[in-house]
Write an enzyme that holds these catalytic residues in place. Structure first.
Site, PDB file in Angstrom:
ATOM      1  CG  PHE A 171      -2.067  -5.189  13.599  1.00 29.65           C
ATOM      2  CD1 PHE A 171      -1.382  -5.263  14.626  1.00 29.65           C
ATOM      3  CD2 PHE A 171      -3.058  -4.111  13.395  1.00 29.65           C
ATOM      4  CE1 PHE A 171      -1.485  -4.167  15.752  1.00 29.65           C
ATOM      5  CE2 PHE A 171      -3.016  -3.192  14.310  1.00 29.65           C
ATOM      6  CZ  PHE A 171      -2.388  -3.143  15.431  1.00 29.65           C
TER       7      PHE A 171
ATOM      8  CB  SER B  85      -6.414   1.417   8.118  1.00 30.33           C
ATOM      9  OG  SER B  85      -6.808   2.138   9.207  1.00 30.33           O
TER      10      SER B  85
ATOM     11  CB  SER C 211      -5.866   4.263  11.660  1.00 32.27           C
ATOM     12  OG  SER C 211      -4.537   4.330  11.730  1.00 32.27           O
ATOM     13  CG  ASP C 212      -4.551  -2.382  11.456  1.00 35.69           C
ATOM     14  OD1 ASP C 212      -3.400  -2.324  11.881  1.00 35.69           O
ATOM     15  OD2 ASP C 212      -5.093  -3.480  11.512  1.00 35.69           O
ATOM     16  CB  CYS C 213      -0.153   0.281  10.497  1.00 36.66           C
ATOM     17  SG  CYS C 213       0.348   0.418  12.183  1.00 36.66           S
TER      18      CYS C 213
END
Length: 774
Positions: free
Chosen positions: A21, A306, A302-304
């Protein structure tokens, strides 16, 4: 500015902090065309693969997954814990890229999707905040269906994957948040309806098989994530301190709806900590709630980077191996990034995590790929195998993009005789402003290359002779070219000012400091309005709202439209509304506050409810106690609608089991539990009449103001329906209200309760009292 679809700019793609993101700020290169999709179990080319149980399409998914996992080495399993999944050539499994995006159309953000001369663009719908303003649940699903069709078509020619990390269903808690544009707004019910509708559109298979996926959606960013970078506080370090009450009645409902109502295939955990624990390392949030209570059928990603973030930035663990183990044990299945690829084997060898936990994680990942048909052999023989470039950017898809923009555009002000303009009466139209002739601004972020663009200037020029003056060189508007703009306005029959912001001011990684129109935009607007010969229509293009009190109160500014980021056909949709071929019906999905709000309220304060002791005013229409510029649900039409209540009960009784304490003593609320709630619902019937002279759509909101117990909302949305009513005609609108689901509130401990006493139901100016009793 964006290039036209048929050009191929050579630019470098920058990745900010390797974040899925973290936005790709530039347009990516086209890739050379591939011709075939990526898939496993290609028994046509290698008949020996048919002996493997995981390639047997007649077996149950669970049995196929178990067969596959038992054949893999630990190293091979770990290769499928990361977004760039490694090939297992000996088993006929190719490498696969999990990371693709489809926020409002197939996107070039993420390495899983590319455009080429084979598919040069895809339909770019309005940014989500504007689609949400349509309050049309069927539209949310229809857009999802088009996006997944185009995604499958691109997959079939080797340009896209099958797993899409969309939608973003975070609550738009603060107007300064740079990513509010990606969300459905500030209301939990609207966000929940959008979430489940868009997910169904993306995922539902046309063969009616509920276990199969057209593409796999992902609801993000779980949870309480709505701060990117504000006054030195960033998402990689922020600890969101959230009460149990706010968590369960504001931040969690959209995610719960994604999983339970939408049957989403994935949930993405966020960078931030929640009450001191990184979201991607919290077993209560992941294993406990998402997989345990809500029964996620899919994978948690996971968000990238994270996991790397909570080790290196938040220093949550002492070693990278501990971080890998904590993430997997918390319930994380897939790591966007390579942290688990680098450190999981050592974590297993050190005894920090058992290989069985790795098995569990990859099993969730493989099960999702099985449901997508990835292990079913050549997809050309399957349900979507015939889709291809001819199914992308079809006329029907592009028209839906224009219709979505029309439905979302919000008319905030309209003096008598201002809009709609008459194409025959307007001989000359001045079109002024930094967003008047933009292209890429209209598609917001998480965008793809669109089919084509229609700018506001192009849309208006198709209907009237125009004089165009930018007025500012960009949205920052350091110095406005006022004289030239005034000259154009003074000579024209009407003036359209297209102002607002773009990704240089609100974006991922970029929150606003104030909520004023930037630079000299207010001066440009005011001076042009003074000089204008005819009506002045102010068009605001943005994700977040503004304090535009100066324009709202200026009689020379006769109309105000908010158009979000309206997508590839935005200019045509704006012209449709301004010239009256479409009657506006959008409603604001978020509150517009005065500038003083940002002085009182730090972004870091997560509390939704007001605190009279400190003067904290609360957040969103549900709790905010101060003045607003415009509020949630505001929006006008070119016609007028009246509401008439046809049917609604005056009281409802909640049955309690014998011996319940509330039978013998007075209770201010009772638990919204199954025993009391079964079949406890009632209908509300309303007649909506169009009393004006123009046909149009109307959004009917059903609000409730509950009794003042447990710091309940001052009002909250129970339901909404969009109806089209021709002039002088009526429509019947029905709401079915589930007492425990819809009328309940959340108490201080996070428990759902039904408040005893008087609930005031409200539709427009209509109010109806409902007494809830035992």
């Amino acid at each position: 500015m964006a290039s036209l679809v048929n050009s191929a700019p050579k630019v470098t793609v920058f990745l900010f902090f390797l974040s899925c993101f973290s936005h790709f700020f530039l347009i990516p290169n086209w890739v050379s065309a591939q011709n075939s999709p990526v898939f496993a179990c290609d028994v046509d080319k290698n008949p020996a693969l048919g002996q493997f149980g995981f390639c047997n399409t007649s077996s149950e998914t669970a049995a196929r997954v178990a067969d596959l996992v038992k054949r893999l080495t630990l190293e091979e399993k770990i290769g499928w814990l990361v977004n760039g999944a490694a090939a297992v050539s000996r088993l006929g499994i190719p490498k696969y890229e999990w990371w693709s995006e489809a926020l409002h159309g197939v996107s070039y953000v993420g390495p899983g999707t590319h455009f080429s001369s084979v598919v040069p663009g895809a339909t770019s719908f309005p940014q989500v905040i504007l689609t949400a303003a349509s309050f049309n649940a069927s539209l949310f699903e229809a857009i999802g269906k088009v996006v997944s069709t185009e995604a499958r078509a691109m997959y079939n020619v080797g340009l896209a994957g099958l797993t899409y990390w969309s939608p973003n269903v975070n609550i738009f808690r603060d107007p300064r948040w740079g990513r509010g544009q990606e969300t459905p707004g500030e209301d939990p019910l609207l966000s929940s309806k959008y979430a489940s509708g868009y997910v169904r559109g993306l995922q539902q298979s046309d063969d009616g098989n509920s276990d199969r996926l057209k593409v796999a959606a992902c609801c993000k960013h779980y949870t309480a994530y709505d701060l990117d970078n504000w006054k030195g506080v960033d998402r990689f370090h922020f600890n969101a301190v959230v009460t149990k009450q706010d968590m369960d009645d504001t931040f969690q409902p959209p995610f719960k709806s994604c999983v339970i109502d939408g049957n989403v295939a994935s949930v993405m955990c966020s960078y931030n900590q929640v009450n001191g624990i990184p979201a991607c390392a919290d077993p209560d949030l992941l294993s406990g709630i998402v997989r345990g209570h809500w029964k996620l059928n899919g994978y948690i990603v996971s968000d990238c980077d994270s996991v790397d973030v909570f080790y290196n930035n938040q220093h949550y663990t002492k070693t990278p191996e501990e971080a890998a183990a904590k993430a997997i044990l918390a319930g994380l299945d897939l790591n966007c990034g390579n942290f688990l690829g680098q450190h999981t084997e050592a974590a297993v060898k050190e005894g920090l995590v058992d290989e069985s936990a790795v098995d569990k994680a990859v099993s969730n990942n493989f099960a999702t790929m099985m449901r997508l048909g990835f292990f079913d052999g050549n997809p050309s023989k399957a349900i979507y195998g015939k889709l291809g470039p001819k199914d992308v950017c079809t006329q029907e898809h592009q028209e839906l993009g224009r219709e979505a923009a029309r439905q979302g555009i919000v008319l905030l002000k309209n003096s008598k005789g201002s809009l709609p303009l008459s194409a025959t009466a307007i001989k000359t139209l001045a079109v002024i402003g930094p967003n008047a002739n933009v292209t890429k601004t209209m598609i917001g972020n998480y965008e793809g290359t669109p089919c084509k663009y229609t700018t506001p200037l192009q849309g208006l020029t198709a209907l009237a002779a125009t004089t165009y003056v930018p007025g500012c060189s960009n949205v920052a508007c350091g110095t406005a070219q006022i004289d030239e703009a005034k000259k154009a306005a003074a000579a024209a029959d009407a003036t359209v000012l297209v102002v607002g912001i773009d990704q240089s001011i609100e974006a991922e990684g970029r929150d606003r400091i104030d909520i004023r129109l930037p630079g000299q935009q207010p001066l440009l607007i005011t001076e042009v309005a003074k000089a204008s010969k005819g009506n002045v229509i102010l068009v605001i293009m943005s994700g977040g709202g503004f304090d535009i009190s100066f324009a709202k109160n200026d009689d020379k500014i006769t109309s105000i439209l908010w158009v979000g980021y309206p997508g590839e056909a935005g200019g045509a949709a704006i012209a449709d509304v301004i010239f009256g071929s479409y009657n506006p019906s959008g409603r604001l999905p978020m509150t517009w506050y005065p500038e003083s709000y940002v002085d009182k309220v730090p972004m870091t304060n997560m509390n939704m409810r007001p605190d009279p002791a400190t003067g904290y005013p609360g957040r969103t229409y549900r709790f905010y106690t101060g003045e607003t510029v415009y509020t949630f649900g505001d929006g006008l039409s070119y016609t007028e609608f009246n509401h008439h209540l046809v049917r609604a009960p005056k009281s409802v009784s909640i049955p309690l089991q014998e011996g319940h304490s509330c039978l013998s003593s007075k209770c201010k609320s009772v638990d919204a539990v199954d025993e009391s709630c079964k079949n406890l619902a009632f209908d509300i019937h309303l007649r909506v009449k169009n009393v004006g002279n123009i046909s149009g759509s109307h959004t009917v909101f059903l609000f409730s103001s509950p009794p003042s117990v447990h710091n309940s909302p001052q009002k909250h949305l129970l339901g909404f329906e969009k109806v089209f009513v021709t002039t002088k005609a009526e429509a019947l609108v029905r709401f079915n209200v589930d007492v425990c689901k819809d009328l309940s509130i959340v108490d201080e401990l996070g428990n759902r309760k039904v408040a005893m006493g008087n609930h005031v139901l409200q539709v427009g100016s209509l109010k109806h009292s409902l007494n809830v009793r035992i």
